[in-house]
Design a protein around this motif. Structure first.
Motif, PDB file in Angstrom:
ATOM      1  N   VAL A  91       0.847  -1.192   0.000  1.00 47.82           N
ATOM      2  CA  VAL A  91       0.000   0.000   0.000  1.00 47.82           C
ATOM      3  C   VAL A  91       0.881   1.241   0.000  1.00 47.82           C
ATOM      4  O   VAL A  91       1.855   1.324   0.764  1.00 47.82           O
ATOM      5  N   TYR A  92       0.523   2.204  -0.852  1.00 53.06           N
ATOM      6  CA  TYR A  92       1.298   3.442  -0.961  1.00 53.06           C
ATOM      7  C   TYR A  92       0.360   4.638  -0.884  1.00 53.06           C
ATOM      8  O   TYR A  92      -0.758   4.609  -1.413  1.00 53.06           O
ATOM      9  N   ILE A  93       0.843   5.685  -0.213  1.00 54.12           N
ATOM     10  CA  ILE A  93       0.093   6.930  -0.097  1.00 54.12           C
ATOM     11  C   ILE A  93       0.744   7.968  -1.006  1.00 54.12           C
ATOM     12  O   ILE A  93       1.946   8.240  -0.889  1.00 54.12           O
ATOM     13  N   ALA A  94      -0.025   8.536  -1.924  1.00 50.74           N
ATOM     14  CA  ALA A  94       0.474   9.625  -2.769  1.00 50.74           C
ATOM     15  C   ALA A  94       0.338  10.920  -1.980  1.00 50.74           C
ATOM     16  O   ALA A  94      -0.772  11.367  -1.685  1.00 50.74           O
ATOM     17  N   GLU A  95       1.477  11.520  -1.621  1.00 50.96           N
ATOM     18  CA  GLU A  95       1.449  12.682  -0.739  1.00 50.96           C
ATOM     19  C   GLU A  95       2.758  13.454  -0.827  1.00 50.96           C
ATOM     20  O   GLU A  95       3.747  12.971  -1.386  1.00 50.96           O
ATOM     21  N   LYS A  96       2.752  14.655  -0.249  1.00 45.82           N
ATOM     22  CA  LYS A  96       3.988  15.422  -0.124  1.00 45.82           C
ATOM     23  C   LYS A  96       4.731  14.956   1.117  1.00 45.82           C
ATOM     24  O   LYS A  96       4.155  14.807   2.189  1.00 45.82           O
TER      25      LYS A  96
END
Length: 460
Positions: free
Chosen positions: A403-408
């Motif tokens: 699982v990956y979170i697209a974020e700064k």
């Protein structure tokens, strides 16, 4: 194996690995679709862009003796270099994958990084043939490092250009080395609902265009002109359109799910509340369960339309080892059906189909957490699973999921000495007992809960 991205859409630098189930979540416009489309494009074209150099002596031996044995060890040693070269070529074609200007990808990097050398334990069998006769056979035995290429009896040796023979052998070598690494992809883009609605119009427009071009100029290629109509769409959207447009042809085959796991199709029918049907006249209908009326796609619910391509894929196309990619599977689905589609994905994983999704749905993540938490050999968990109607084939382990979170995030870019805040993909922690920690959703949910508690308790 890692996929590394640089300067693609909002993503400054990111890398991710594929699990049996891979999830990318995050806010809108954070790079989820860019990562998905870039991966799909590579999996769609890798056989065309990866090549090896075949020596002249190999071709000469084949033509002189009718057979040649090729040691694959040297090519295997070059696997990383072959892949790097192919990735550079693929990066240069990203504007075509996304159907946009080359300027947007002038600093983009797309890389596949191998953790270890590919394994050549499986067997390979291939044949090249014309309309009337088989020309070449190519074979590799299980656990062997030798590819045997044979010119079949009765063929004139001087009719084969050397370059064509080299390309045939190169294609076989590439497939032997890399086919176990790269799954066959099927993508369901976020634009799939529109493709379902206009399937009849697509066929009608195609037929009219072909007739018009045929009568207008015999030197015009109608197929080429028709395909140009899609040039403004990204490759995944084109694939959706073409798949829906060719449902009559697709429906002639049965997938291994239809033959070996029909209960999965029953579960899918429960999710959409009925079944799709296709007439000989290419008329697509949906028949609700318990009803006699057949509905057109225009008359059907948005959920029925949004799951159309997945339904036909499962029934007619799916193969073991595939990668099913779904952009926002929650589109148009009630929360209960978001839970059920998650459980269906888990069943697919457990029969050998990998799944890749982007999502904004906390229901999907929470349902996955339930499937992880229940997957332990404890009596009380088995009782809970049984009482709640969970099937053992739906349960999954934490080590099956990425699982990956697209974020700064504050990261150090390649070639830089200091960290900076950049858009990236952050790997989410997955606890074997508690499941996925997806703070992308948790922050919003906690904020809403805090506001509602303040309203209820007067802000004190």
């Amino acid at each position: 194996m890692k996929i590394k991205l640089e300067n693609i859409g909002p993503l400054k630098q990111a890398e991710f690995e594929l699990g049996d189930l891979t999830i990318i979540c995050g806010r809108n416009n954070t790079g989820k679709t860019y990562a998905t489309y870039a991966l799909f494009g590579f999996l769609h074209v890798w056989k065309k862009i990866l090549t090896v150099s075949i020596e002249d002596t190999i071709v000469k031996t084949l033509l002189d003796n009718g057979v040649v044995k090729i040691n694959l060890a040297g090519y295997l040693d070059q696997a990383e270099i072959i892949l790097q070269t192919g990735c550079k070529q693929y990066t240069q074609s990203l504007s075509k994958i996304f159907s946009t200007s080359e300027e947007r990808f002038k600093t983009t990097q797309f890389q596949i990084i191998l953790d270890e050398k590919p394994s050549l334990i499986f067997e390979f069998e291939g044949k090249i043939q014309s309309e009337n006769a088989k020309i070449f056979s190519l074979s590799k035995s299980k656990n062997s490092m030798e590819l045997v290429v044979s010119l079949l009896a009765g063929m004139e040796k001087n009719i084969f250009p050397s370059q064509i023979i080299k390309e045939i052998i190169s294609d076989a070598v590439i497939e032997i080395i890399f086919s176990e690494l790269f799954s066959n992809p099927f993508i369901s883009s976020a634009e799939r609902t529109g493709a379902a609605i206009f399937s009849n119009e697509l066929n009608f427009s195609r037929n009219n265009l072909l007739k018009e071009m045929h009568s207008f100029d015999k030197n015009v290629d109608p197929r080429e002109l028709f395909l140009k109509r899609y040039q403004d769409y990204a490759l995944p959207v084109e694939q959706n359109v073409d798949f829906i447009r060719n449902l009559k042809k697709v429906a002639k085959k049965n997938s291994f799910i239809t033959e070996k796991h029909p209960e999965i199709l029953d579960d899918f029918a429960d999710i959409i509340g009925g079944n799709y049907s296709l007439t000989n006249n290419d008329e697509l209908h949906f028949k609700p369960k318990g009803g006699r009326v057949k509905l057109t796609m225009d008359e059907s619910s948005s959920a029925v339309r949004s799951l159309l391509d997945i339904g036909f894929y499962l029934r007619h196309v799916a193969k073991v080892g595939d990668l099913l990619m779904v952009d926002e599977p929650e589109l148009n689905l009630h929360p209960e059906n978001q839970r059920r589609i998650t459980r269906l994905f888990s069943r697919l994983i457990n029969i050998g189909i990998k799944v890749f999704v982007t999502t904004h749905s906390d229901y999907i993540v929470k349902e996955l957490n339930t499937l992880i938490m229940l997957n332990h050999d404890l009596p009380y968990l088995k009782r809970i699973a049984s009482d709640a109607g969970y099937n053992e084939n739906e349960l999954i382990s934490a080590n099956q999921i990425k699982v990956y979170i697209a974020e700064k995030k504050l990261i150090k870019l390649d070639g830089k000495s200091r960290k900076s805040h950049c858009q990236t993909l952050t790997s989410a922690h997955i606890d074997p007992e508690l499941g996925i920690e997806a703070h992308s959703f948790d922050t919003t949910i906690n904020t809403m809960n805090r506001i509602q508690e303040a309203v209820v308790w007067g802000g004190d």
